[in-house]
Design a protein around this motif. Structure first.
Motif, PDB file in Angstrom:
ATOM      1  N   LEU A   1      33.520  32.365  34.844  1.00 42.14           N
ATOM      2  CA  LEU A   1      32.578  33.279  34.208  1.00 42.14           C
ATOM      3  C   LEU A   1      31.357  33.500  35.099  1.00 42.14           C
ATOM      4  CD1 LEU A   1      31.661  33.290  30.467  1.00 42.14           C
ATOM      5  CD2 LEU A   1      29.856  33.406  32.166  1.00 42.14           C
ATOM      6  N   LEU A   2      30.853  32.429  35.711  1.00 40.25           N
ATOM      7  CA  LEU A   2      29.705  32.562  36.608  1.00 40.25           C
ATOM      8  C   LEU A   2      30.065  33.433  37.807  1.00 40.25           C
ATOM      9  CD1 LEU A   2      28.536  28.821  36.623  1.00 40.25           C
ATOM     10  CD2 LEU A   2      27.740  30.670  35.151  1.00 40.25           C
ATOM     11  N   ASN A   3      31.270  33.259  38.325  1.00 35.70           N
ATOM     12  CA  ASN A   3      31.691  34.065  39.478  1.00 35.70           C
ATOM     13  C   ASN A   3      31.740  35.544  39.125  1.00 35.70           C
ATOM     14  OD1 ASN A   3      32.049  31.660  40.885  1.00 35.70           O
ATOM     15  ND2 ASN A   3      34.226  31.534  40.389  1.00 35.70           N
TER      16      ASN A   3
ATOM     17  N   LEU B   1      30.099  37.066  36.815  1.00 38.33           N
ATOM     18  CA  LEU B   1      28.742  37.540  36.600  1.00 38.33           C
ATOM     19  C   LEU B   1      28.061  37.880  37.924  1.00 38.33           C
ATOM     20  CD1 LEU B   1      26.576  37.875  34.313  1.00 38.33           C
ATOM     21  CD2 LEU B   1      25.773  35.610  34.959  1.00 38.33           C
ATOM     22  N   LEU B   2      28.202  37.007  38.924  1.00 39.54           N
ATOM     23  CA  LEU B   2      27.583  37.263  40.221  1.00 39.54           C
ATOM     24  C   LEU B   2      28.266  38.414  40.949  1.00 39.54           C
ATOM     25  CD1 LEU B   2      26.803  33.677  41.553  1.00 39.54           C
ATOM     26  CD2 LEU B   2      25.236  35.341  40.534  1.00 39.54           C
ATOM     27  N   ASP B   3      29.582  38.539  40.801  1.00 41.76           N
ATOM     28  CA  ASP B   3      30.276  39.689  41.387  1.00 41.76           C
ATOM     29  C   ASP B   3      29.684  40.992  40.860  1.00 41.76           C
ATOM     30  OD1 ASP B   3      31.978  38.213  42.954  1.00 41.76           O
ATOM     31  OD2 ASP B   3      33.705  38.376  41.612  1.00 41.76           O
ATOM     32  N   ASN B   4      29.501  41.067  39.545  1.00 42.78           N
ATOM     33  CA  ASN B   4      28.962  42.287  38.932  1.00 42.78           C
ATOM     34  C   ASN B   4      27.528  42.545  39.378  1.00 42.78           C
ATOM     35  OD1 ASN B   4      31.386  42.456  37.615  1.00 42.78           O
ATOM     36  ND2 ASN B   4      30.586  41.973  35.591  1.00 42.78           N
ATOM     37  N   ALA B   5      26.740  41.471  39.436  1.00 40.18           N
ATOM     38  CA  ALA B   5      25.332  41.645  39.806  1.00 40.18           C
ATOM     39  C   ALA B   5      25.189  42.078  41.253  1.00 40.18           C
ATOM     40  CB  ALA B   5      24.569  40.341  39.563  1.00 40.18           C
ATOM     41  N   ALA B   6      25.895  41.401  42.156  1.00 39.31           N
ATOM     42  CA  ALA B   6      25.754  41.713  43.577  1.00 39.31           C
ATOM     43  C   ALA B   6      26.322  43.075  43.924  1.00 39.31           C
ATOM     44  CB  ALA B   6      26.436  40.627  44.410  1.00 39.31           C
TER      45      ALA B   6
ATOM     46  N   ALA C   1      33.798  38.422  45.444  1.00 37.86           N
ATOM     47  CA  ALA C   1      34.605  37.196  45.478  1.00 37.86           C
ATOM     48  C   ALA C   1      33.763  35.928  45.504  1.00 37.86           C
ATOM     49  CB  ALA C   1      35.563  37.236  46.672  1.00 37.86           C
ATOM     50  N   PHE C   2      32.714  35.890  44.660  1.00 37.81           N
ATOM     51  CA  PHE C   2      31.953  34.648  44.550  1.00 37.81           C
ATOM     52  C   PHE C   2      32.856  33.558  43.978  1.00 37.81           C
ATOM     53  CE2 PHE C   2      28.543  37.663  44.895  1.00 37.81           C
ATOM     54  CZ  PHE C   2      27.527  36.970  45.543  1.00 37.81           C
ATOM     55  N   SER C   3      32.707  32.366  44.505  1.00 36.48           N
ATOM     56  CA  SER C   3      33.494  31.220  44.037  1.00 36.48           C
ATOM     57  C   SER C   3      32.591  29.996  44.041  1.00 36.48           C
ATOM     58  CB  SER C   3      34.718  30.997  44.932  1.00 36.48           C
ATOM     59  OG  SER C   3      35.467  29.884  44.486  1.00 36.48           O
TER      60      SER C   3
ATOM     61  N   ALA D   1      31.318  33.231  49.148  1.00 35.41           N
ATOM     62  CA  ALA D   1      31.431  34.641  48.762  1.00 35.41           C
ATOM     63  C   ALA D   1      32.096  35.387  49.906  1.00 35.41           C
ATOM     64  CB  ALA D   1      30.064  35.233  48.435  1.00 35.41           C
ATOM     65  N   ARG D   2      32.341  36.645  49.684  1.00 38.87           N
ATOM     66  CA  ARG D   2      32.915  37.501  50.724  1.00 38.87           C
ATOM     67  C   ARG D   2      31.959  38.664  50.959  1.00 38.87           C
ATOM     68  NH1 ARG D   2      38.327  39.115  52.558  1.00 38.87           N
ATOM     69  NH2 ARG D   2      38.255  41.310  53.222  1.00 38.87           N
ATOM     70  N   ILE D   3      31.757  39.003  52.220  1.00 40.51           N
ATOM     71  CA  ILE D   3      30.970  40.176  52.596  1.00 40.51           C
ATOM     72  C   ILE D   3      31.894  41.120  53.361  1.00 40.51           C
ATOM     73  CG2 ILE D   3      28.959  41.079  53.821  1.00 40.51           C
ATOM     74  CD1 ILE D   3      27.720  38.292  53.633  1.00 40.51           C
ATOM     75  N   ASP D   4      31.998  42.346  52.894  1.00 37.66           N
ATOM     76  CA  ASP D   4      32.784  43.387  53.563  1.00 37.66           C
ATOM     77  C   ASP D   4      31.833  44.457  54.077  1.00 37.66           C
ATOM     78  OD1 ASP D   4      35.784  42.823  53.112  1.00 37.66           O
ATOM     79  OD2 ASP D   4      34.887  42.475  51.137  1.00 37.66           O
TER      80      ASP D   4
END
Length: 440
Positions: A230-232, A234-239, A271-273, A288-291
């Protein structure tokens, strides 16, 4: 293993403290008075009641509620009634008022006073939007040592007393759904047992299953716990709302001319983990992943190429409690950012030039994404919602105090970020006046 991403719960000691505080705050307003009942056979013209002691709950499925469901299923001639009744009563519990004073008034003569007890079977109902409400399913009164009067009271008094409790006390109790930031979650699955009540939810499209009731859940405090998936999310959506865009240029001596190389880039996080580590309360670490999408061009030679870059940095996150008693997540920083670049259609004789460009461009993009992380605002994760009981002259507000953040390992070995708190009950008068506080 049961599927769920978040759980909210409370145990018997904590809930009974809440009930006692609500009782103290509302007794004179709700829990004593007269019932519009007459019993002509006994010449009774009025019945006064007083719930003279605070109710006590037992957080285990109610046998009375189970039997009520079983009787209904038997009427429908449904097969497997025993198991179906047990499932239907999974979110039920018992409430006992150990002392109810009843006074019978007659047309002539002195009133008669009786001391009785009230036994109620309730269940938690999940309404639309995930709102939880208590439903009074069964109620019975016992007058010790007087079975005849017990029968009279249950036939003549309990229906009106039930209506009174439902309309004045239970019906206004609407517990809002567990807030989980911007995420869409399924309606909760509720269960009682082992002296506690748990409501679980899951990220859509998954549907939650009840969490195991036995085990080391927080004691004497209400709590909400959320898992890393759930935290991942949430951060995916925010970032995703904070892409990094920029441009860059440099001059390179490419004999016999000076070449100006320029770039435009867009970087996105995904892809926050995160890992919720026991003992590291409020500190989380993960990846996380940066593209990155790139467009390069060079003047005056007229070269132009498209490319991409990816990185998998370490992410550091802090969870804290804000003024609204919410858990919030803050992306603190990223570390170990190393980009892998790939370009399309670059001839081999430009490999050295491209290497020079990448070595100069990579630190620029790294600095840009590191700076953007700091701009992502704290993200609300969850809070135990207040609930309010509106009365004629005041509103009873039940909320948390002494809120703490911790890590929690569930009985089925799920590691969660958790908020726990004691419960406080206060009155908010509808007219200007002094607030009455009842803290636990």
């Amino acid at each position: 293993m049961p599927n769920y991403d978040a759980v909210i719960g409370i145990d018997e000691p904590a809930l009974n403290e809440v009930i006692r505080s609500v009782y103290d705050a509302t007794h004179d307003l709700l829990l004593t008075g007269s019932l519009p009942i007459t019993l002509p056979a006994l010449s009774v013209t009025r019945i006064d009641y007083d719930l003279a002691g605070p109710p006590v709950v037992s957080l285990a499925p109610s046998a009375d509620v189970r039997d009520w469901h079983r009787a209904l299923l038997d009427q429908l001639a449904a097969g497997g009634a025993d198991q179906a009744a047990a499932t239907a009563s999974r979110a039920s519990f018992e409430l006992v008022v150990p002392r109810v004073d009843l006074t019978f008034h007659y047309g002539d003569g002195e009133p008669t006073r009786f001391e009785a007890s009230l036994h109620a079977g309730l269940q938690m109902i999940v309404e639309s939007g995930g709102v939880l409400t208590p439903d009074l399913v069964t109620a019975r009164v016992d007058v010790p040592g007087n079975p005849a009067l017990t029968q009279i009271v249950n036939r003549g008094v309990v229906p009106e007393l039930t209506r009174l409790i439902e309309q004045t006390f239970l019906r206004p109790v609407r517990i809002p759904p567990l807030g989980l930031g911007t995420l869409q979650v399924a309606p909760p699955a509720v269960a009682t047992g082992e002296g506690r009540l748990l409501a679980t939810t899951a990220l859509l499209p998954d549907q939650p299953e009840p969490a195991p009731l036995a085990g080391a859940w927080p004691e004497r405090r209400a709590f909400v716990a959320v898992r890393a998936p759930l935290l991942n999310r949430l951060l995916d959506n925010a970032a995703a709302a904070y892409p990094v865009t920029g441009d860059w240029s440099t001059q390179i001596r490419l004999f016999p001319v000076d070449v100006t190389v320029s770039a435009e880039y867009t970087a996105r996080f995904s892809a926050f983990s995160l890992d919720v580590i026991p003992g590291q309360n409020g500190r989380l670490r993960g990846s996380a992943r940066i593209d990155v999408d790139l467009h390069l061009w060079a003047k005056p030679v007229g070269w132009a190429f498209d490319g991409t870059a990816t990185a998998h940095p370490t992410v550091r996150v802090t969870a804290s409690i804000n003024a609204a008693n919410e858990i919030v997540l803050k992306l603190d920083r990223i570390e170990a950012v190393t980009f892998d670049f790939a370009f399309n259609g670059v001839p081999g004789f430009l490999d050295n030039l491209l290497r020079v460009v990448v070595n100069a461009l990579a630190p620029v993009i790294t600095a840009a994404v590191e700076g953007q992380i700091a701009k992502v605002p704290p993200q609300p994760v969850s809070r135990i919602p207040d609930f309010r009981i509106p009365l004629d002259e005041t509103t009873v507000v039940v909320t948390l105090q002494d809120v703490r953040i911790s890590t929690l390992t569930t009985p089925d070995d799920k590691i969660c970020l958790a908020t726990t708190g004691g419960v406080t009950v206060r009155l908010e008068p509808h007219t200007v006046g002094r607030l009455s506080m009842h803290d636990n």
